[in-house]
Scaffold this motif. Structure first.
Motif, PDB file in Angstrom:
ATOM      1  N   THR A  60      43.998  44.904  75.102  1.00  0.00           N
ATOM      2  CA  THR A  60      44.489  43.991  74.057  1.00  0.00           C
ATOM      3  C   THR A  60      45.101  44.743  72.882  1.00  0.00           C
ATOM      4  N   HIS A  61      44.478  45.876  72.500  1.00  0.00           N
ATOM      5  CA  HIS A  61      45.029  46.673  71.395  1.00  0.00           C
ATOM      6  C   HIS A  61      44.373  48.047  71.354  1.00  0.00           C
ATOM      7  N   GLY A  62      44.815  48.878  70.396  1.00  0.00           N
ATOM      8  CA  GLY A  62      44.459  50.283  70.418  1.00  0.00           C
ATOM      9  C   GLY A  62      43.309  50.724  69.525  1.00  0.00           C
ATOM     10  N   HIS A  63      42.478  49.815  69.033  1.00  0.00           N
ATOM     11  CA  HIS A  63      41.325  50.264  68.252  1.00  0.00           C
ATOM     12  C   HIS A  63      40.283  50.928  69.155  1.00  0.00           C
ATOM     13  N   LEU A  64      39.514  51.838  68.568  1.00  0.00           N
ATOM     14  CA  LEU A  64      38.550  52.646  69.324  1.00  0.00           C
ATOM     15  C   LEU A  64      37.534  51.793  70.080  1.00  0.00           C
ATOM     16  N   LEU A  96      42.785  58.012  70.908  1.00  0.00           N
ATOM     17  CA  LEU A  96      41.989  58.747  71.906  1.00  0.00           C
ATOM     18  C   LEU A  96      41.992  60.247  71.626  1.00  0.00           C
ATOM     19  N   LEU A  97      43.150  60.785  71.299  1.00  0.00           N
ATOM     20  CA  LEU A  97      43.231  62.225  71.006  1.00  0.00           C
ATOM     21  C   LEU A  97      42.447  62.561  69.743  1.00  0.00           C
ATOM     22  N   ASP A  98      42.529  61.675  68.742  1.00  0.00           N
ATOM     23  CA  ASP A  98      41.793  61.884  67.491  1.00  0.00           C
ATOM     24  C   ASP A  98      40.290  61.784  67.735  1.00  0.00           C
ATOM     25  N   SER A  99      39.884  60.786  68.492  1.00  0.00           N
ATOM     26  CA  SER A  99      38.469  60.597  68.812  1.00  0.00           C
ATOM     27  C   SER A  99      37.906  61.822  69.534  1.00  0.00           C
ATOM     28  N   ALA A 100      38.662  62.319  70.513  1.00  0.00           N
ATOM     29  CA  ALA A 100      38.223  63.495  71.278  1.00  0.00           C
ATOM     30  C   ALA A 100      38.110  64.720  70.376  1.00  0.00           C
ATOM     31  N   LYS A 101      39.104  64.884  69.506  1.00  0.00           N
ATOM     32  CA  LYS A 101      39.111  66.045  68.596  1.00  0.00           C
ATOM     33  C   LYS A 101      37.905  65.995  67.656  1.00  0.00           C
ATOM     34  N   ILE A 102      37.636  64.811  67.098  1.00  0.00           N
ATOM     35  CA  ILE A 102      36.486  64.648  66.194  1.00  0.00           C
ATOM     36  C   ILE A 102      35.187  64.955  66.941  1.00  0.00           C
ATOM     37  N   GLN A 103      35.060  64.461  68.178  1.00  0.00           N
ATOM     38  CA  GLN A 103      33.841  64.713  68.956  1.00  0.00           C
ATOM     39  C   GLN A 103      33.660  66.201  69.248  1.00  0.00           C
ATOM     40  N   PRO A 120      22.928  72.530  74.307  1.00  0.00           N
ATOM     41  CA  PRO A 120      23.867  72.383  73.187  1.00  0.00           C
ATOM     42  C   PRO A 120      24.348  70.937  73.035  1.00  0.00           C
ATOM     43  N   ALA A 121      24.832  70.583  71.839  1.00  0.00           N
ATOM     44  CA  ALA A 121      25.494  69.288  71.641  1.00  0.00           C
ATOM     45  C   ALA A 121      26.839  69.315  72.348  1.00  0.00           C
ATOM     46  N   LYS A 122      27.166  68.203  73.009  1.00  0.00           N
ATOM     47  CA  LYS A 122      28.440  68.125  73.741  1.00  0.00           C
ATOM     48  C   LYS A 122      29.210  66.886  73.301  1.00  0.00           C
ATOM     49  N   PRO A 123      30.548  66.950  73.349  1.00  0.00           N
ATOM     50  CA  PRO A 123      31.329  65.741  73.087  1.00  0.00           C
ATOM     51  C   PRO A 123      31.230  64.781  74.272  1.00  0.00           C
ATOM     52  N   LEU A 124      31.383  63.492  74.004  1.00  0.00           N
ATOM     53  CA  LEU A 124      31.411  62.504  75.086  1.00  0.00           C
ATOM     54  C   LEU A 124      32.586  62.797  76.014  1.00  0.00           C
ATOM     55  N   TYR A 125      33.722  63.169  75.404  1.00  0.00           N
ATOM     56  CA  TYR A 125      34.880  63.626  76.173  1.00  0.00           C
ATOM     57  C   TYR A 125      35.710  64.558  75.305  1.00  0.00           C
ATOM     58  N   THR A 126      36.551  65.334  75.940  1.00  0.00           N
ATOM     59  CA  THR A 126      37.341  66.357  75.245  1.00  0.00           C
ATOM     60  C   THR A 126      38.792  65.882  75.076  1.00  0.00           C
ATOM     61  N   VAL A 127      39.567  66.671  74.335  1.00  0.00           N
ATOM     62  CA  VAL A 127      40.996  66.386  74.182  1.00  0.00           C
ATOM     63  C   VAL A 127      41.684  66.396  75.551  1.00  0.00           C
ATOM     64  N   LYS A 128      41.302  67.333  76.418  1.00  0.00           N
ATOM     65  CA  LYS A 128      41.882  67.383  77.770  1.00  0.00           C
ATOM     66  C   LYS A 128      41.580  66.103  78.544  1.00  0.00           C
ATOM     67  N   GLY A 333      32.913  58.931  61.000  1.00  0.00           N
ATOM     68  CA  GLY A 333      33.427  60.280  61.259  1.00  0.00           C
ATOM     69  C   GLY A 333      34.710  60.478  60.483  1.00  0.00           C
ATOM     70  N   GLY A 334      35.435  61.549  60.809  1.00  0.00           N
ATOM     71  CA  GLY A 334      36.738  61.774  60.193  1.00  0.00           C
ATOM     72  C   GLY A 334      36.673  62.457  58.836  1.00  0.00           C
ATOM     73  N   ARG A 335      37.847  62.573  58.192  1.00  0.00           N
ATOM     74  CA  ARG A 335      37.991  63.324  56.942  1.00  0.00           C
ATOM     75  C   ARG A 335      37.222  62.697  55.776  1.00  0.00           C
ATOM     76  N   VAL A 336      37.014  61.381  55.832  1.00  0.00           N
ATOM     77  CA  VAL A 336      36.359  60.719  54.695  1.00  0.00           C
ATOM     78  C   VAL A 336      34.964  61.298  54.447  1.00  0.00           C
ATOM     79  N   LEU A 337      34.322  61.816  55.495  1.00  0.00           N
ATOM     80  CA  LEU A 337      32.984  62.401  55.327  1.00  0.00           C
ATOM     81  C   LEU A 337      33.028  63.603  54.383  1.00  0.00           C
ATOM     82  N   SER A 338      34.084  64.399  54.503  1.00  0.00           N
ATOM     83  CA  SER A 338      34.206  65.590  53.647  1.00  0.00           C
ATOM     84  C   SER A 338      34.350  65.198  52.174  1.00  0.00           C
ATOM     85  N   TYR A 339      35.113  64.131  51.916  1.00  0.00           N
ATOM     86  CA  TYR A 339      35.264  63.653  50.535  1.00  0.00           C
ATOM     87  C   TYR A 339      33.943  63.104  50.007  1.00  0.00           C
TER      88      TYR A 339
END
Length: 451
Positions: A60-64, A96-103, A120-128, A333-339
């Protein structure tokens, strides 16, 4: 025919609905669960319908929470086609690419700073993994009938909400199933009003704001007051924002205020690489929204656009008052956490919430008055002002949702209320029954219904 409710049932996130007819299986949306930990943990569980047995995905649309589990679906054996509109493909690819990168980054940081329970902690999925999804997409324009099998065809129709978003009209063996996806407001700042369905035997409808009405407030005036008050105290305004549509809406409103000399001359920053990329999607898909290219260009001139994390750090440590728009919208997640890591402890600053905050997210906790908040394994006292501006949601409210069904020429056999917390879905169920006499059901997660 069987319907499997594999997500967004009794909760807002994780949209996944399998329609099974004879030998064909169609997955409507494929989203990530967000918010409460028991929900997030479901992302790691195998789908109860084997991905290799799913023939098609209709997006239906591109939200996560609607596309974010696609890399797992493909990794777990899906080999079919993913149908969506052109803007939805562009947005999904970015998300999807952003989500993978953040993970990947969060797993790396958790391992480095040793704050994860997993070793170790692992991402749910990678950029690849995310990149592997892209070849499966098939672009379909709205209002075009697409045949899937001899007795199944579908079409997308405009739902507002975000650029490219559509509802689905699915025809199976003479029956019409309508999936709303997420329905936008009738008077959205950037998008046109949602198109209403005309015929439906079964409706699967979102209920995010099923128990709420958006206030009839002057959003521009509220933004003006908040920004000026914070500026006078020498503070910063941090706006956690969804990178898609919401960031652009806030940019547009701030641009309008600035044009009218209602807010101060100071830095206005958009720090979401994905949000910046979405501006290109707006420019490339002008028939989907109200802005013309000149307006887009003028609006963008007002903002400092940050892509590199080095610039993020420099901006954070710049003492001058400023307004920052940064993802993610629910502070998951994302940059807002750093702020917020630096700014939330200072009472001069304002955290301005502009969208729905799901159960269990940091955003919801802040709105509910949390005295401290956890970032990257550490707790920080909440001293900044936490303010919610309602009416900016990309979701229609109870009135909009009821109105969306107002042009049905027939009475559907059933209306299934999905994509909402239980209280919201149940109140909308009562309202729809009172208004139209519709038989409404609030399905449970993992429920299977035969129709």
């Amino acid at each position: 025919m069987k319907i499997y409710f594999l997500g967004a049932a009794g909760t807002v996130t994780g949209s996944k609905f399998v329609v099974e007819h004879n030998e064909t299986r169609i997955l409507i949306d494929c989203g990530l669960f967000q918010g409460l930990k028991p929900l997030r943990e479901l992302n790691w569980q195998p789908l109860s319908v084997l991905p290799s047995t799913i023939d098609f995905v209709l997006l239906t649309h591109g939200h996560l929470d609607h596309c974010g589990w696609l890399p797992k679906l493909v990794n777990d054996g899906f080999l079919g086609k993913i149908f969506c509109t052109s803007p939805t493909k562009q947005i999904s690819q970015l998300i999807l690419l952003d989500s993978a990168k953040i993970q990947e980054e969060e797993a790396e940081r958790a391992n480095k700073e040793n704050y994860s329970k997993h070793n170790p902690a692992k991402p749910l999925y990678t950029v690849k993994d995310a990149e592997k999804v892209i070849p499966f997409f098939r672009i379909v324009d709205k209002d075009l009938e697409v045949k899937l099998t001899d007795d199944i065809y579908f079409k997308f129709f405009y739902s507002s909400h975000i650029i490219g978003a559509c509802s689905i009209e699915l025809h199976i063996d003479g029956k019409i199933l309508v999936f709303s996806g997420d329905i936008g407001q009738d008077d959205d700042v950037l998008l046109y009003s949602p198109v209403k369905p005309k015929k439906a035997d079964f409706v699967f409808m979102e209920s995010t704001y099923g128990n709420r009405l958006h206030p009839n407030n002057d959003v521009m005036f509220e933004l003006e007051q908040i920004i000026n008050n914070t500026f006078q105290k020498g503070g910063n305004v941090v706006i956690p924002s969804f990178a898609v549509e919401r960031a652009q809406t806030i940019m547009y409103l701030l641009w309008q205020l600035k044009e009218q000399n209602r807010i101060p001359n100071m830095p206005y920053v958009i720090d979401t690489p994905m949000g910046i990329s979405v501006l290109d999607v707006f420019l490339q898909n002008t028939k989907w929204h109200k802005l013309n290219p000149h307006q887009c260009e003028e609006m963008c001139k007002m903002f400092t656009m940050i892509s590199s994390y080095k610039d993020t750090i420099e901006t954070i440590y710049n003492e001058k008052p400023k307004v920052i728009i940064a993802a993610s919208g629910m502070i998951t997640g994302g940059r807002v956490l750093s702020y917020l890591e630096r700014y939330i402890v200072d009472e001069k600053n304002t955290v301005l919430m502009v969208g729905y905050q799901a159960e269990g997210t940091r955003g919801r906790k802040l709105l509910e008055g949390a005295k401290e908040i956890k970032f990257y394994g550490k707790y920080y006292p909440v001293n900044a002002n936490i303010i919610m501006v309602e009416g900016l949601s990309a979701h229609g409210d109870q009135k909009d949702l009821i109105n969306w069904l107002s042009e049905l020429e027939n009475k559907p056999q059933k209306v299934f209320l999905i994509h909402g917390e239980n209280a919201a879905a149940d109140e909308l169920r009562i309202k729809l029954n009172e208004t139209y006499g519709f038989d409404c059901i609030v399905p449970l997660l993992e429920q299977i219904i035969e129709i």
